[in-house]
Write an enzyme that holds these catalytic residues in place. Structure first.
Site, PDB file in Angstrom:
ATOM      1  N   ASN A   1     -24.054  25.850 -20.452  1.00 18.57           N
ATOM      2  CA  ASN A   1     -23.324  26.620 -21.348  1.00 18.57           C
ATOM      3  C   ASN A   1     -23.267  28.142 -21.126  1.00 18.57           C
ATOM      4  O   ASN A   1     -22.189  29.033 -21.781  1.00 18.57           O
ATOM      5  CB  ASN A   1     -23.877  26.411 -22.885  1.00 18.57           C
TER       6      ASN A   1
ATOM      7  N   TYR B   1     -11.825  34.441 -15.777  1.00 20.92           N
ATOM      8  CA  TYR B   1     -12.267  33.526 -16.606  1.00 20.92           C
ATOM      9  C   TYR B   1     -11.636  32.174 -16.300  1.00 20.92           C
ATOM     10  O   TYR B   1     -12.405  31.011 -16.507  1.00 20.92           O
ATOM     11  CB  TYR B   1     -12.200  34.312 -17.915  1.00 20.92           C
TER      12      TYR B   1
HETATM   13  P1  NAD Z   1     -21.978  34.384 -26.569  1.00 19.51           P
HETATM   14  O1  NAD Z   1     -21.962  35.778 -25.537  1.00 19.51           O
HETATM   15  O2  NAD Z   1     -22.339  34.403 -27.900  1.00 19.51           O
HETATM   16  O3  NAD Z   1     -23.087  33.586 -25.670  1.00 19.51           O
HETATM   17  C1  NAD Z   1     -23.446  33.433 -24.211  1.00 19.51           C
HETATM   18  C2  NAD Z   1     -24.835  33.581 -23.941  1.00 19.51           C
HETATM   19  O4  NAD Z   1     -25.098  33.342 -22.597  1.00 19.51           O
HETATM   20  C3  NAD Z   1     -25.600  34.583 -24.454  1.00 19.51           C
HETATM   21  O5  NAD Z   1     -26.812  34.465 -24.954  1.00 19.51           O
HETATM   22  C4  NAD Z   1     -25.757  35.279 -23.142  1.00 19.51           C
HETATM   23  O6  NAD Z   1     -26.892  36.391 -22.947  1.00 19.51           O
HETATM   24  C5  NAD Z   1     -25.955  34.174 -21.815  1.00 19.51           C
HETATM   25  N1  NAD Z   1     -25.615  34.494 -20.844  1.00 19.51           N
HETATM   26  C6  NAD Z   1     -24.698  35.261 -20.382  1.00 19.51           C
HETATM   27  N2  NAD Z   1     -24.821  35.341 -18.787  1.00 19.51           N
HETATM   28  C7  NAD Z   1     -25.765  34.861 -18.612  1.00 19.51           C
HETATM   29  C8  NAD Z   1     -26.662  34.760 -17.152  1.00 19.51           C
HETATM   30  N3  NAD Z   1     -26.015  34.896 -16.221  1.00 19.51           N
HETATM   31  N4  NAD Z   1     -27.833  33.696 -17.410  1.00 19.51           N
HETATM   32  C9  NAD Z   1     -28.406  33.199 -18.443  1.00 19.51           C
HETATM   33  N5  NAD Z   1     -27.791  33.500 -19.632  1.00 19.51           N
HETATM   34  C10 NAD Z   1     -26.610  34.196 -19.713  1.00 19.51           C
HETATM   35  O7  NAD Z   1     -20.985  33.426 -26.132  1.00 19.51           O
HETATM   36  P2  NAD Z   1     -20.318  32.017 -26.600  1.00 19.51           P
HETATM   37  O8  NAD Z   1     -18.939  31.979 -26.927  1.00 19.51           O
HETATM   38  O9  NAD Z   1     -21.336  31.460 -27.225  1.00 19.51           O
HETATM   39  O10 NAD Z   1     -20.287  31.198 -24.737  1.00 19.51           O
HETATM   40  C11 NAD Z   1     -20.881  30.231 -24.592  1.00 19.51           C
HETATM   41  C12 NAD Z   1     -20.168  29.572 -23.657  1.00 19.51           C
HETATM   42  O11 NAD Z   1     -18.893  29.214 -24.464  1.00 19.51           O
HETATM   43  C13 NAD Z   1     -19.618  30.293 -22.421  1.00 19.51           C
HETATM   44  O12 NAD Z   1     -19.629  29.746 -21.478  1.00 19.51           O
HETATM   45  C14 NAD Z   1     -18.064  30.548 -22.869  1.00 19.51           C
HETATM   46  O13 NAD Z   1     -17.235  31.072 -21.620  1.00 19.51           O
HETATM   47  C15 NAD Z   1     -17.804  29.357 -23.735  1.00 19.51           C
HETATM   48  N6  NAD Z   1     -16.612  29.736 -24.329  1.00 19.51           N
HETATM   49  C16 NAD Z   1     -16.604  30.246 -25.524  1.00 19.51           C
HETATM   50  C17 NAD Z   1     -15.422  30.368 -26.358  1.00 19.51           C
HETATM   51  C18 NAD Z   1     -15.220  31.689 -27.396  1.00 19.51           C
HETATM   52  O14 NAD Z   1     -14.045  31.596 -28.002  1.00 19.51           O
HETATM   53  N7  NAD Z   1     -16.355  31.982 -27.898  1.00 19.51           N
HETATM   54  C19 NAD Z   1     -14.205  29.626 -26.092  1.00 19.51           C
HETATM   55  C20 NAD Z   1     -14.487  28.810 -25.031  1.00 19.51           C
HETATM   56  C21 NAD Z   1     -15.406  28.770 -24.358  1.00 19.51           C
END
Ligand code: NAD
Length: 246
Positions: free
Chosen positions: A79, A142
């Site tokens: 994730n 992305y």
């Molecule tokens: P978020 O920023 O709240 O959480 C992401 C987490 O990943 C953070 O805790 C960050 O420290 C950690 N992280 C980032 N890079 C890292 C690395 N290299 N190694 C280890 N940890 C790392 O964001 P989120 O929205 O919860 O994102 C989670 C996933 O959901 C991501 O893959 C994102 O692309 C995907 N996503 C999010 C959305 C949205 O609208 N929020 C939509 C579609 C997909």
């Protein structure tokens, strides 16, 4: 949906979707959660109702995985991710590499480590994105990383099926998490009108259901894909985007 007796890896567990998923799995009886994130402070502050182990590291760093002993696991949530937004003509190669590195290299390394550690009957869920199926200006890095990730999950599903291991992906649309802070348009709007209203306005632009998901919505859907309730599903993509990609 019950996860009693299960050991589950969750990456990106310190925030947003990863955190909500970890909390949901703990509530549903998971025995042990292995929580991976680069943000050591947020990770160590996470209080869960089950045994957990904080593994601080960069998912895109092969040395982190080489040094990490997962033991035997039942499930993994792949994730961790980052976003950088901007038109191709203005986009730096450094940002391109960073997004591809975390979102794709990091997922490859996580899936590889998980497949090496997972028991027969286990399952993996990969957090992709609606940006991986809908071409939207500004999302070259992305969106491409997430499109590749969807295909990687399918290939992993083919390879793991003979061992009775399932691999599925989820494609959220907008979710109210901190990843949006990396989007300058959202950050400006949030500064002016507050985060909640900024999310509402973003949703109004292109999401037919007129709302973003909460991380808890996606966490429960990830748990469904991990669980035996989805036992006939592998290599599938669960689109959870309020109709954004229609
Ligand atoms: P978020 O920023 O709240 O959480 C992401 C987490 O990943 C953070 O805790 C960050 O420290 C950690 N992280 C980032 N890079 C890292 C690395 N290299 N190694 C280890 N940890 C790392 O964001 P989120 O929205 O919860 O994102 C989670 C996933 O959901 C991501 O893959 C994102 O692309 C995907 N996503 C999010 C959305 C949205 O609208 N929020 C939509 C579609 C997909």
């Amino acid at each position: 949906m019950q996860f009693s007796g299960k050991t589950i890896v969750v990456t990106g567990a310190a925030s947003g979707i990863g955190r909500a998923t970890a909390e949901y799995l703990a509530k549903k009886g998971a025995s042990k959660l292995l929580l991976v994130d680069v943000d050591s402070t947020a990770l160590k502050n996470l209080q869960l109702s089950c045994e957990s182990q904080a593994l601080v590291g960069d998912v895109a760093d092969e040395r982190f995985w080489d040094a990490t002993e997962l033991g035997e696991i039942d499930h993994a949530v792949v994730n961790a991710g980052v976003a950088r937004i901007g038109p191709i003509v203005e986009f730096s190669f450094e940002d391109w590499r960073r997004v591809l590195s975390v979102n794709l290299d990091g997922a490859f390394l996580t899936i590889r480590a998980a497949l090496r550690a997972i028991r027969a009957g286990g399952s993996i869920v990969v957090t992709a994105s609606a940006a991986g199926i809908k071409a939207e200006p500004g999302t070259a890095a992305y969106g491409s990383s997430k499109a590749a990730l969807i295909h990687l999950a399918r290939i992993a599903a083919r390879e793991a099926a003979a061992r009775n291991v399932r691999v599925n992906a989820i494609a959220p649309g907008g979710v109210e998490t901190h990843i949006w802070d990396e989007n300058p348009m959202f950050a400006d709007l949030a500064n002016q009108i507050g985060r909640k209203e900024a999310f509402a306005q973003m949703a109004a632009v292109a999401t037919p259901l007129n709302r973003f998901a909460m991380p808890e919505d996606i966490g429960a859907q990830i748990a469904f894909l991990l669980s035996d309730l989805s036992g006939t599903m592998t290599g599938s993509l669960l689109v959870s985007d309020g109709g954004y990609s229609i």
